[in-house]
Scaffold this motif. Structure first.
Motif, PDB file in Angstrom:
ATOM      1  N   ALA A 270       0.830  -1.206   0.000  1.00  0.00           N
ATOM      2  CA  ALA A 270       0.000   0.000   0.000  1.00  0.00           C
ATOM      3  C   ALA A 270       0.866   1.258   0.000  1.00  0.00           C
ATOM      4  O   ALA A 270       2.005   1.258   0.489  1.00  0.00           O
ATOM      5  N   ASP A 271       0.311   2.354  -0.551  1.00  0.00           N
ATOM      6  CA  ASP A 271       1.030   3.639  -0.502  1.00  0.00           C
ATOM      7  C   ASP A 271       0.410   4.600   0.519  1.00  0.00           C
ATOM      8  O   ASP A 271       0.905   5.706   0.722  1.00  0.00           O
ATOM      9  N   LEU A 272      -0.664   4.165   1.175  1.00  0.00           N
ATOM     10  CA  LEU A 272      -1.289   4.952   2.230  1.00  0.00           C
ATOM     11  C   LEU A 272      -2.016   3.982   3.165  1.00  0.00           C
ATOM     12  O   LEU A 272      -2.831   3.171   2.715  1.00  0.00           O
ATOM     13  N   ALA A 286       3.235  -6.099  12.775  1.00  0.00           N
ATOM     14  CA  ALA A 286       4.286  -7.110  12.582  1.00  0.00           C
ATOM     15  C   ALA A 286       5.637  -6.557  13.024  1.00  0.00           C
ATOM     16  O   ALA A 286       6.599  -6.494  12.254  1.00  0.00           O
ATOM     17  N   ASN A 287       5.676  -6.134  14.291  1.00  0.00           N
ATOM     18  CA  ASN A 287       6.896  -5.552  14.860  1.00  0.00           C
ATOM     19  C   ASN A 287       7.348  -4.315  14.096  1.00  0.00           C
ATOM     20  O   ASN A 287       8.530  -4.102  13.867  1.00  0.00           O
ATOM     21  N   TRP A 288       6.359  -3.496  13.714  1.00  0.00           N
ATOM     22  CA  TRP A 288       6.570  -2.204  13.045  1.00  0.00           C
ATOM     23  C   TRP A 288       7.266  -2.331  11.685  1.00  0.00           C
ATOM     24  O   TRP A 288       7.928  -1.425  11.211  1.00  0.00           O
ATOM     25  N   LYS A 289       7.038  -3.487  11.036  1.00  0.00           N
ATOM     26  CA  LYS A 289       7.535  -3.686   9.674  1.00  0.00           C
ATOM     27  C   LYS A 289       6.455  -3.419   8.630  1.00  0.00           C
ATOM     28  O   LYS A 289       6.746  -3.334   7.438  1.00  0.00           O
ATOM     29  N   LEU A 290       5.193  -3.336   9.077  1.00  0.00           N
ATOM     30  CA  LEU A 290       4.071  -3.086   8.182  1.00  0.00           C
ATOM     31  C   LEU A 290       3.280  -1.890   8.707  1.00  0.00           C
ATOM     32  O   LEU A 290       2.764  -1.940   9.823  1.00  0.00           O
ATOM     33  N   PRO A 291       3.188  -0.815   7.962  1.00  0.00           N
ATOM     34  CA  PRO A 291       3.761  -0.597   6.638  1.00  0.00           C
ATOM     35  C   PRO A 291       5.240  -0.228   6.719  1.00  0.00           C
ATOM     36  O   PRO A 291       5.790  -0.110   7.814  1.00  0.00           O
ATOM     37  N   LYS A 292       5.834  -0.028   5.561  1.00  0.00           N
ATOM     38  CA  LYS A 292       7.229   0.415   5.519  1.00  0.00           C
ATOM     39  C   LYS A 292       7.338   1.813   6.153  1.00  0.00           C
ATOM     40  O   LYS A 292       6.412   2.614   6.090  1.00  0.00           O
ATOM     41  N   ILE A 295       6.189   5.060   4.317  1.00  0.00           N
ATOM     42  CA  ILE A 295       4.838   5.140   3.784  1.00  0.00           C
ATOM     43  C   ILE A 295       4.003   6.135   4.598  1.00  0.00           C
ATOM     44  O   ILE A 295       4.069   6.170   5.820  1.00  0.00           O
ATOM     45  N   GLN A 296       3.211   6.912   3.895  1.00  0.00           N
ATOM     46  CA  GLN A 296       2.315   7.858   4.560  1.00  0.00           C
ATOM     47  C   GLN A 296       1.234   7.099   5.341  1.00  0.00           C
ATOM     48  O   GLN A 296       0.636   6.152   4.842  1.00  0.00           O
ATOM     49  N   THR A 297       0.987   7.521   6.581  1.00  0.00           N
ATOM     50  CA  THR A 297      -0.081   6.944   7.385  1.00  0.00           C
ATOM     51  C   THR A 297      -1.038   8.038   7.843  1.00  0.00           C
ATOM     52  O   THR A 297      -0.658   9.208   7.961  1.00  0.00           O
ATOM     53  N   ILE A 298      -2.264   7.614   8.080  1.00  0.00           N
ATOM     54  CA  ILE A 298      -3.288   8.458   8.703  1.00  0.00           C
ATOM     55  C   ILE A 298      -3.737   7.721   9.946  1.00  0.00           C
ATOM     56  O   ILE A 298      -3.991   6.514   9.908  1.00  0.00           O
ATOM     57  N   GLN A 299      -3.822   8.421  11.057  1.00  0.00           N
ATOM     58  CA  GLN A 299      -4.183   7.771  12.307  1.00  0.00           C
ATOM     59  C   GLN A 299      -5.281   8.580  12.997  1.00  0.00           C
ATOM     60  O   GLN A 299      -5.111   9.764  13.289  1.00  0.00           O
ATOM     61  N   ILE A 300      -6.418   7.920  13.248  1.00  0.00           N
ATOM     62  CA  ILE A 300      -7.546   8.550  13.927  1.00  0.00           C
ATOM     63  C   ILE A 300      -7.717   7.865  15.275  1.00  0.00           C
ATOM     64  O   ILE A 300      -7.904   6.647  15.343  1.00  0.00           O
ATOM     65  N   ASP A 301      -7.657   8.650  16.350  1.00  0.00           N
ATOM     66  CA  ASP A 301      -7.743   8.061  17.682  1.00  0.00           C
ATOM     67  C   ASP A 301      -8.195   9.120  18.678  1.00  0.00           C
ATOM     68  O   ASP A 301      -7.944  10.313  18.485  1.00  0.00           O
TER      69      ASP A 301
END
Length: 554
Positions: A270-272, A286-292, A295-301
């Motif tokens: 994935a790219d996002l 997976a021990n912070w291997k996924l995603p790379k 890679i851009q992430t969006i986090q809602i919390d």
């Protein structure tokens, strides 16, 4: 009124329906509950009643109450680890010797405060009766806001009854918003909604990962509408399994260490990555291997400290997940990502085809995969499935399908043996629903005496025991530890004596049946349902059978 009566009336006013406890604690308050609608569930261990309160909370949407006397406080503290990690609002009350008896080697007492500190959001001592209104209200307030987690109040008196006989003139003042969770649903910043909408529009291969916070938020419908609008695959952690039915067209499986290889490959490509109510733990990523990392992430919390905790390239929205998704669905344009959706569906379909050999395997002893298929086919539409930690969560999380939106799934956050008492608590919260506990022989053995609790209260859970006569999950690493050594007495480290759990259930005046062939499971389950008793289905499975773990990047 007395402090005891005030205590009982205040809990009732907060909507508490059950109190799970081990004697001897707050006996005067328990006596006053006779005149309330509260049911008092006496268990057989402090950890057991703590897990019951956890299961009750996760199903009811209200804080779960548990209590223990001074000498049981250490055991009760241990039970709060799972609701702390699993984001569940459990409120624990313990007794402690009065101040004059502290630091003098008082009978059966150690310092409670440090025991509860790592597993609570709020950890207080009630020294005088004047603190009772404020501290109880604060416990409800803290446990239900932001990320739900346990609270603890240590009440003066060996059994907590130094204050309850005293006369008080307190008003029964209740913050009704804190009688359930989430107590508040903060709305997202409109500017951040536009920033996220732009990031989604710019991506070619976005993917959604829903976690426990999305479940707490009740985000099922909003999740589906949002995913459909942006045409992104939906993946979940095991804690959010029941948000999506297996047959949903955009669903692509479970993510992380206990997930599916196909799903992890999708996240890797994935790219996002859009995290919904997730603390991006090692299991989820997976021990912070996924995603790379790039890679851009969006986090809602709801909790701002989680935004970008483990991924620096993160756009964070501090808000309620459901509210955020509803706003994003309006802000985003319709997208067309047919190629990405087709590719990810092919990966998911191929994974299921690979599982079919074991899912349809008819040889005996049975393997867990076939047991999961049998359970899928018989699981009632209203069922609550409660899975233990480890392999029990891995098997059920990936291979027991959610086929109806009224089905609900929850699993231990890490404590082996949690599932059976938690299932009892779940049944107390939802007495008219079918509650099924899935555990192994090792996990079930932790809290066997609670069969009597379930029988005494008519909390007729159905326990499916994957009985392989050992702790199979540890075998792989045990073999690594042994290396080239002769096997010798290695079995001392993971093998149990053969146990007939059906007979044990019958000895507790519960229903018990043994299943050895796959085709016999449906009949056994139907008899368990019809028995109107707590039931144990002892399924004999292949000794030390090993689960195939999901692919993760090297």
């Amino acid at each position: 009124m007395s402090g005891a009566k005030y205590f009982a009336k205040l809990l009732e006013a907060y909507g508490v329906t059950h109190v799970f406890f081990m004697d001897a604690v707050l006996r005067r308050a328990l006596a006053e509950m006779e005149d309330t609608s509260i049911t008092r569930i006496l268990g057989h261990s402090e950890k057991g009643v703590g897990y019951m309160a956890d299961g009750y909370a996760r199903v009811s949407g209200k804080p779960g109450i548990c209590m223990a006397q001074s000498v049981g406080a250490a055991n009760l503290a241990a039970s709060l680890q799972d609701p702390y990690l699993g984001h569940s609002p459990v409120i624990a009350f313990t007794g402690r010797h009065v101040a004059a008896m502290q630091y003098r080697n008082s009978y059966q007492e150690v310092d409670h405060h440090p025991l509860f500190e790592p597993v609570t959001k709020f950890n207080a001592q009630m020294e005088v009766v004047e603190q009772m209104p404020h501290l109880i209200r604060q416990a409800f307030r803290e446990s239900t806001t932001a990320t739900p987690r346990p609270a603890h109040i240590d009440v003066a008196g060996f059994t907590g009854d130094a204050l309850t006989p005293l006369e008080v003139e307190f008003e029964i003042a209740v913050d009704q918003v804190h009688s359930q969770f989430p107590a508040f649903r903060p709305q997202p910043d409109p500017i951040m909604i536009q920033v996220v909408a732009q990031a989604i529009a710019s991506s070619k291969k976005p993917i959604i990962i829903a976690d426990r916070g999305a479940v707490i938020s009740g985000a099922r419908e909003a999740l589906h509408a949002f995913a459909k609008k942006i045409q992104a695959p939906i993946t979940v952690t095991l804690d959010a399994k029941s948000l999506v039915l297996e047959k949903e067209p955009l669903f692509r499986g479970m993510a992380g260490l206990y997930g599916r290889s196909c799903t992890n490959h999708m996240i890797d490509e994935a790219d996002l990555v859009i995290y919904l109510g997730s603390n991006t733990s090692d299991h989820t990523t997976a021990n912070w291997k996924l995603p790379k990392p790039h890679i851009q992430t969006i986090q809602i919390d709801m909790d701002p400290v989680e935004l970008g905790r483990n991924y620096a390239k993160c756009i964070g929205i501090q808000a309620d997940v459901r509210s955020s998704l509803e706003n994003l669905e309006k802000a985003c344009n319709n997208q067309n990502r047919d190629e990405w959706l087709s590719y990810t569906k092919t990966l998911a379909d191929t994974w299921w085809q690979e599982q079919e050999v074991e899912l349809s395997r008819s040889q005996t002893p049975m393997r867990p995969q076939r047991l999961c298929r049998e359970l899928t086919e018989i699981l009632p539409k209203d069922a609550i499935l409660v899975a233990d930690t480890g392999y029990s969560a891995l098997w059920t999380g990936n291979l027991v399908d959610m086929t109806h939106p009224d089905q609900f799934y929850m699993r231990a956050a890490g404590s082996l043996g949690w599932s059976f008492p938690a299932a009892i608590g779940a049944k107390a919260a939802a007495p008219n629903r079918t509650v099924v506990c899935f555990t192994g022989d090792g996990g079930f053995s932790y809290h066997l005496p609670e069969l009597e609790t379930a029988k005494r209260w008519g909390l007729n859970v159905i326990v499916v025991v994957n009985n392989n006569e050992c702790l199979s999950q540890g075998v792989k690493n045990l073999n690594i530890a042994y290396g080239n050594r002769p096997e010798g007495r290695k079995k001392e480290c993971y093998v149990y004596e053969p146990t007939d759990f059906a007979k044990i259930a019958q000895a507790f005046n519960c229903f018990g049946v043994t299943v050895e062939k796959p085709e016999d499971f449906k009949s056994a389950f139907e008899k368990a349902l019809a028995s109107n008793l707590p039931a144990v289905i002892d399924v004999k499975t292949e000794f030390a059978y090993q689960a195939q773990l999901a692919w993760v990047p090297a």
